[in-house]
Design a protein around this motif. Structure first.
Motif, PDB file in Angstrom:
ATOM      1  N   ILE A 415       1.150  -1.052  -0.025  1.00 43.18           N
ATOM      2  CA  ILE A 415       0.217   0.282   0.183  1.00 43.18           C
ATOM      3  C   ILE A 415       0.837   1.511  -0.273  1.00 43.18           C
ATOM      4  O   ILE A 415       1.517   1.605   0.528  1.00 43.18           O
ATOM      5  N   PRO A 416       0.956   2.286  -1.399  1.00 44.78           N
ATOM      6  CA  PRO A 416       1.410   3.257  -0.616  1.00 44.78           C
ATOM      7  C   PRO A 416       0.763   3.930   0.429  1.00 44.78           C
ATOM      8  O   PRO A 416       0.361   3.820   1.043  1.00 44.78           O
ATOM      9  N   LYS A 417       2.384   4.939   0.739  1.00 48.45           N
ATOM     10  CA  LYS A 417       1.837   5.812   1.941  1.00 48.45           C
ATOM     11  C   LYS A 417       0.813   7.218   1.351  1.00 48.45           C
ATOM     12  O   LYS A 417       0.558   7.200   2.469  1.00 48.45           O
ATOM     13  N   GLU A 418       0.956   7.122   0.639  1.00 43.09           N
ATOM     14  CA  GLU A 418      -0.069   8.418   0.602  1.00 43.09           C
ATOM     15  C   GLU A 418      -0.871   8.250   0.217  1.00 43.09           C
ATOM     16  O   GLU A 418      -3.047   9.402   0.669  1.00 43.09           O
ATOM     17  N   CYS A 419      -2.387   6.980   0.451  1.00 46.00           N
ATOM     18  CA  CYS A 419      -3.283   6.570   0.246  1.00 46.00           C
ATOM     19  C   CYS A 419      -3.923   7.246   1.367  1.00 46.00           C
ATOM     20  O   CYS A 419      -3.455   6.373   2.957  1.00 46.00           O
ATOM     21  N   GLU A 420      -4.953   7.698   1.164  1.00 41.13           N
ATOM     22  CA  GLU A 420      -6.084   7.907   2.944  1.00 41.13           C
ATOM     23  C   GLU A 420      -7.000   6.607   2.645  1.00 41.13           C
ATOM     24  O   GLU A 420      -6.456   5.614   1.628  1.00 41.13           O
ATOM     25  N   PHE A 421      -7.076   6.096   4.286  1.00 45.13           N
ATOM     26  CA  PHE A 421      -8.414   4.963   4.518  1.00 45.13           C
ATOM     27  C   PHE A 421      -9.164   5.523   5.186  1.00 45.13           C
ATOM     28  O   PHE A 421      -9.786   6.302   6.480  1.00 45.13           O
ATOM     29  N   GLU A 422     -10.196   4.390   5.328  1.00 43.93           N
ATOM     30  CA  GLU A 422     -11.012   3.945   6.465  1.00 43.93           C
ATOM     31  C   GLU A 422     -11.175   2.750   7.388  1.00 43.93           C
ATOM     32  O   GLU A 422     -11.217   1.937   6.255  1.00 43.93           O
ATOM     33  N   ASP A 423     -11.649   2.406   8.035  1.00 43.50           N
ATOM     34  CA  ASP A 423     -12.446   1.375   8.918  1.00 43.50           C
ATOM     35  C   ASP A 423     -13.611   1.244   8.470  1.00 43.50           C
ATOM     36  O   ASP A 423     -14.071   2.409   8.953  1.00 43.50           O
ATOM     37  N   LEU A 424     -13.436   0.326   7.905  1.00 43.15           N
ATOM     38  CA  LEU A 424     -15.416   0.464   7.439  1.00 43.15           C
ATOM     39  C   LEU A 424     -16.105  -0.802   8.793  1.00 43.15           C
ATOM     40  O   LEU A 424     -17.178  -0.746   8.701  1.00 43.15           O
ATOM     41  N   LEU A 425     -15.610  -1.338   9.596  1.00 41.72           N
ATOM     42  CA  LEU A 425     -16.457  -2.039  11.122  1.00 41.72           C
ATOM     43  C   LEU A 425     -16.698  -1.198  11.532  1.00 41.72           C
ATOM     44  O   LEU A 425     -15.490  -0.292  12.396  1.00 41.72           O
ATOM     45  N   LYS A 426     -17.733  -0.576  12.035  1.00 39.74           N
ATOM     46  CA  LYS A 426     -18.202   1.053  12.781  1.00 39.74           C
ATOM     47  C   LYS A 426     -19.174   0.420  13.913  1.00 39.74           C
ATOM     48  O   LYS A 426     -19.946  -0.949  13.717  1.00 39.74           O
ATOM     49  N   PRO A 427     -18.886   0.473  15.401  1.00 38.29           N
ATOM     50  CA  PRO A 427     -19.629   0.495  16.458  1.00 38.29           C
ATOM     51  C   PRO A 427     -21.281   0.064  16.123  1.00 38.29           C
ATOM     52  O   PRO A 427     -21.678   1.563  16.529  1.00 38.29           O
ATOM     53  N   ILE A 428     -21.870  -0.814  16.417  1.00 41.69           N
ATOM     54  CA  ILE A 428     -23.365  -0.790  16.308  1.00 41.69           C
ATOM     55  C   ILE A 428     -24.166  -0.677  17.650  1.00 41.69           C
ATOM     56  O   ILE A 428     -24.536  -0.207  18.446  1.00 41.69           O
ATOM     57  N   TYR A 429     -23.409  -2.242  18.684  1.00 39.27           N
ATOM     58  CA  TYR A 429     -23.855  -2.117  19.857  1.00 39.27           C
ATOM     59  C   TYR A 429     -22.206  -2.217  20.835  1.00 39.27           C
ATOM     60  O   TYR A 429     -21.276  -2.633  20.379  1.00 39.27           O
ATOM     61  N   LYS A 430     -22.932  -1.245  22.154  1.00 34.54           N
ATOM     62  CA  LYS A 430     -21.600  -1.835  23.092  1.00 34.54           C
ATOM     63  C   LYS A 430     -21.669  -2.211  24.497  1.00 34.54           C
ATOM     64  O   LYS A 430     -23.265  -1.859  25.200  1.00 34.54           O
ATOM     65  N   ASN A 431     -21.233  -3.073  24.923  1.00 40.58           N
ATOM     66  CA  ASN A 431     -22.033  -4.591  26.078  1.00 40.58           C
ATOM     67  C   ASN A 431     -24.023  -4.233  26.011  1.00 40.58           C
ATOM     68  O   ASN A 431     -24.813  -3.872  26.879  1.00 40.58           O
TER      69      ASN A 431
END
Lengths: 495, 495
Positions: A415-431
Motif C-alpha cells: 500500500i503506498p504511503k499517500e493512500c487515505e483510508f477508512e475502517d469499515l466496521l463501525k460500532p453498533i452495540y457496546k455492552n
C-alpha cells in the motif's frame, strides 16, 4: 421505518434459530463456559453471480432483530416440552429460567448498509458471552445472507441500466412473504427506483409503481375499450400494457387513446411491453409513438429480465426507457443463496488475554481467519485502491502496509504511503446498548450508488471482472499460516 | 396450528399485493365493472427442476391469508396519501371507503395440499367479484408458488433417499424469515422428517432436530474435550460432528467417548459428516464404528446436498443413514421460482351466461385455457392413469373420454371405461364462507407420501422422466382452438 420486525411480526422471533444453537447453549451453560467472552465474524467467501464486488446490506434489520431478542413465555413453554431420544425433557428448568432472564449484552461492529464489500471481509463482528453469540448465529446469517445477496443483484442490474430507472416487480414469485418484503428493501438500497409491492412501500417508504395486467384488457369487450376505460378513470397516470393480443397493434390503440387524452389536455405517460422480442418491439413501438407525436411517452419493458438480458438489449439498441425486473432479481435466480458463514475467531482466557481460534479444512477457502478483525479500505485518486483485513490485537505501529490474499499468495500488494483510508466496521452495540442509528433508506441508497461510482469500471464488468486487491495484513497472514501448521501437526490424520 | 399469518404477523397483509392490483381495482370500480362475476385459475405451465411431477402445496396458508384479508385503517391511511404523476391523490375517498368495507365473498375451489399435480392443472379456481379476484392475485401467487416449489423439491429429495430420513437444515441461507418458515413447512409436507428451524417447530408442530456446530468443538481446548463435554451434558442425545479438524481422527475420538458412554449405560447415537468426500468418509467411518461395536450408531451427512448428489452417493455405496439438506432445498437452488400464473378464464354476462376468456401469445405454452375448469384424475390398477382438464360448463353427458395435450396434439389419449376417477378441485369457500378444514400437517405429509407411491417410477426418475398423460378434454380442446383462431382473426397484426 421504526422497526420492521416489531411492526410486522406479532410472534417472538427469538426461536428463529437452528435447534442445535439451543442445545449447544445448554451445553455451554452446563459446562460452565457460557459466559466466556468470544468473538465471531460473519462474512462470505466469494462474491455471488461471479460478480467483482458485493454490497453489504441488512444491518438495520439485524438491529431490529436484536432489539426484539428475548425469550418470551411462549418460547420457554415450547422448549420445556421438547423431548430427546429417551423421551425425557431435553432442557432442565434452571436452564430455561436462565434463558428467560437472558439479556443481550454483546458488542457488535458492522459494515454500514450499502457498502461495497469483498470476500472474507467481516460484515459483522460480534463479541460477547459465547452463549449469546451462538444463539444469534442463525438469524444474523439469515438476514445478512439474503439482504446482501439481493442488494448485490440489484446493484448489478442497475449498473447496466445506463441511468434508466429499474423497478422491482417481484412479489408474486418471491420466496414467501418476507422473501418479497426484504427483497423490495434490499433492491431499493441497490439502486432500484421503486417497487410494485404495496406493503413494502408502506413499511419501508419505497415509491410504489405499477401499470395494469392482461386481465384488465380481458375484462373489457376489447383492447380499445379497456384502454379508454383506463384513460377515463386515471387520466393523469396512463401507462398501457400493449401486448395482450398483438403488441404493435396494441401500440396503435394506445396512440389512438393517447390522441384522445391530448384533447383532454392530458398525456399518455407510457406503454409497457411484457413479451416477445423486446429489442425489435421497442424500436418499432418508439417509431410509431414518435411518428404520432408521442416523443415523451416512455416504454417500460418487463418479462424475466436480468443484468445479462438488459445489457444485451442495450447492445441491440432497444428503445426502452424503464425496466421492470421481477423474479430474477428478488430470488437472485442464477444464485439464490449467499453462503455467508459465522466463525469463532477468538476466545478470552481467564487472564483477559485472547486465544486465536481457527477452523481448518482441506479446502483453503474454508479455513477461517483468527483474530478480532477490522477492514481498512485504502483510497487513491478517489477510487478504492485496496482493502486490508487486520487483527486489532496487533499493535498499531506493527501493522505493515502489505496485504496478501490467503487463497493465492502471489496476490501480494504494497500500500503506498499517500493512500487515505477508512475502517469499515463501525460500532453498533457496546455492552448490549445500541450506539448507532441507521440512516433513512433513501440515504443508504444514495450512499450505495455513490460508492459504486468509486469502483473502477473493470471491477463492475459482468464478465470476468477484475480482481480487486483485498487480503490479510502481513502479520495476520503469518499468524494464520502458523496456526494452520500447528493445527495440522496436532490433528495429523496419519498419526 | 390455528393460523400462521394471524399468529405470526401483527401487520395487516392486505397490501401484500402489486400496486397495479389496487389501481386496477380502482379502475374497475370507477368503470362500474368491479362486481362482475369472474373466474380465475392459478396454475403453473411446467414442472420445476425438469421433474416429471409437482406437488400442490400452500392451501392452508391461502386460507390463513384470506381469513385475515381486510383493509385496516392503517392500510387506508397509506393509500389515501399516495400521489400520482400529477402530485394529486391517486385514489378518491369514496373508493377508499369502498375498500374499507370490502368483505371477501368469493368461491374458491382448490387442490388439497400434498396432491401430485401436473402443468396447466388449476391449483386454485377463484370465482367472484372481479375486483376481489384481482386484489388476491399477487398474494395467492406468492404463497402457492413458493410452497409448491419447495414441497416438490423435498419430494424429489426424499424419493431418492431410499427411506432414509431427510432433515431440513436450511434457515441460515433461506430467503428471509418466511423463506425459512414456509420452506420448513413445505419441506415437511414433501416428506422431510424434521427441521432445524426451532420457530417452525413451534408454529407448525414439526419435529426439531440438530447436532452441534464446529464452534462447539473450537470453544474447548481440543476436540476430545469438546466431545466429553457434550457427552456429559446430554448423555441421551449424543451426535458428534467429527470433521472440525480431520474427519477420521474425529471418528476415532467419537468412538473413544462412545466407549465412555457405554460405561455409563448410555449410547453414542450418531456422528455427522459435514465436508470432504462423503462417500469415502462415510464408508471408512462405518468400518471404524462397526469394528468398535457401534453398529447402531447412525451417520448423518450434510454439506450442500441435493437430489442429484444424494443419488450419486447412494450409487457409490455411501454408508449414510440420515441426510441433512439445507440451502439447496429451502431455496430450490437450481430453479428458485415456480412460474405459476393467475389467468382470467370466464366472465359472467348480464343474463347469467358465461363468456369464455383467453389470453393469446405467440408461444403456445403461454396461451391460457378458458372455462370454469375442473381436473379429473383417472386411476388404473391403483396407479394414476391420466388427468383430464375439463370445463364444468360442458354438459355432463357431453364430456368425452379423450384428452389432448394442447402443446403437442400428438399426445392424444383415450380413457378406458373401467378407470375410476376423482375430481381434484374441492370446495374451500362458498360465497366467502370457509367450508373446508385443513388436515393436520402430519396427515398431509402422509397423504403426499402415499400419493407419490401411486406414480409410476418412470415419472419419478430424476433424468428425463416419462411424460404423464394430462391434457384437455376434447370439447375444451376444440373450444380453446376455436377461440384462438377467432382472437387471431380479430387482432391480426397485418391488418
Amino acid at each position: 421505518m421504526t422497526s420492521f420486525y416489531k411492526s410486522i411480526y406479532k410472534s417472538s422471533l427469538t426461536l428463529l434459530t437452528d435447534f442445535y444453537q439451543l442445545t449447544m447453549a445448554y451445553g455451554y451453560w452446563k459446562s460452565g463456559v457460557s459466559e466466556k467472552k468470544s468473538v465471531f465474524h460473519l462474512y462470505f467467501r466469494k462474491n455471488p453471480f461471479k460478480s467483482g464486488y458485493s454490497i453489504a446490506s441488512g444491518l438495520e434489520l439485524v438491529i431490529n432483530y436484536i432489539n426484539q431478542f428475548q425469550f418470551k413465555n411462549e418460547d420457554i413453554e415450547y422448549l420445556k416440552n421438547l423431548k430427546g431420544n429417551d423421551e425425557k425433557n431435553i432442557f432442565e428448568p434452571e436452564f430455561l429460567d436462565y434463558l428467560k432472564h437472558l439479556k443481550f449484552s454483546c458488542d457488535i461492529d458492522a459494515v454500514e448498509e450499502g457498502t461495497v464489500l469483498f470476500p472474507n471481509e467481516p460484515i459483522l463482528r460480534i463479541s460477547g458471552p459465547l452463549i449469546q453469540c451462538q444463539l444469534l448465529e442463525t438469524p444474523l446469517l439469515n438476514i445478512i445472507n439474503f439482504h446482501t445477496l439481493i442488494t448485490t443483484k440489484a446493484a448489478r442490474i442497475v449498473s447496466v441500466a445506463n441511468n434508466i430507472p429499474v423497478l422491482e416487480f417481484g412479489i408474486r414469485r418471491a420466496q414467501g412473504i418476507d422473501g418479497g418484503l426484504s427483497a423490495s428493501r434490499a433492491a431499493y438500497i441497490g439502486g432500484c427506483s421503486g417497487t410494485s409491492n404495496t406493503l413494502a412501500g408502506k413499511i419501508f417508504d419505497i415509491p410504489v409503481k405499477g401499470t395494469h395486467s392482461h386481465s384488465w384488457v380481458m375484462a373489457f369487450e376489447n383492447e380499445l375499450d379497456s384502454f379508454y376505460a383506463l384513460a377515463k378513470v386515471m387520466p393523469n397516470n396512463v401507462v398501457f400494457l400493449v401486448d395482450t393480443y398483438d403488441t404493435l397493434n396494441g401500440v396503435k390503440k394506445a396512440i389512438e387513446v393517447g390522441n384522445w387524452l391530448k384533447k383532454q389536455n392530458k398525456k399518455l405517460i407510457g406503454i409497457r411491453l411484457d413479451s416477445g422480442d423486446l429489442a425489435y418491439l421497442s424500436i418499432e413501438a418508439r417509431k410509431l409513438l414518435d411518428q404520432s407525436g408521442f416523443k415523451d411517452t416512455i416504454i417500460i419493458a418487463s418479462n424475466d429480465l436480468n443484468e445479462h438480458i438488459i445489457s444485451s438489449l442495450n447492445d441491440q439498441g432497444a428503445a426502452i426507457t424503464s425496466w421492470g425486473v421481477g423474479t430474477q432479481l428478488v430470488t437472485a435466480f442464477d444464485e439464490p443463496a449467499l453462503g455467508a458463514v459465522y466463525k469463532l475467531a477468538a476466545i478470552q482466557n481467564i487472564d483477559g488475554t485472547w486465544k486465536h481460534s481457527i477452523k481448518i479444512s482441506e479446502q483453503s477457502i474454508k479455513i477461517s481467519t483468527p483474530g478480532i478483525l477490522q477492514v481498512r479500505r485504502f483510497y487513491k485518486n478517489n477510487y478504492f485502491f485496496a482493502d486490508m483485513i487486520f487483527d486489532t490485537l496487533t499493535e498499531k505501529n506493527e501493522i505493515e502496509p502489505i496485504i496478501i490474499d490467503p487463497e493465492d499468495i502471489n496476490r501480494f500488494y504494497k500500500i503506498p504511503k499517500e493512500c487515505e483510508f477508512e475502517d469499515l466496521l463501525k460500532p453498533i452495540y457496546k455492552n448490549g446498548v445500541q450506539v448507532y442509528q441507521s440512516p433513512k433508506l433513501i440515504e443508504t441508497r444514495e450512499k450505495c450508488l455513490k460508492m459504486i461510482d468509486k469502483l473502477h469500471s473493470s471491477i463492475k464488468r459482468l464478465l470476468n471482472p477484475h480482481h480487486y486487491p483485498a487480503g490479510l495484513e502481513k502479520n495476520l497472514f503469518d499468524l494464520k499460516t502458523s496456526l494452520i501448521h500447528k493445527m495440522k501437526d496436532k490433528n495429523n490424520s496419519f498419526s
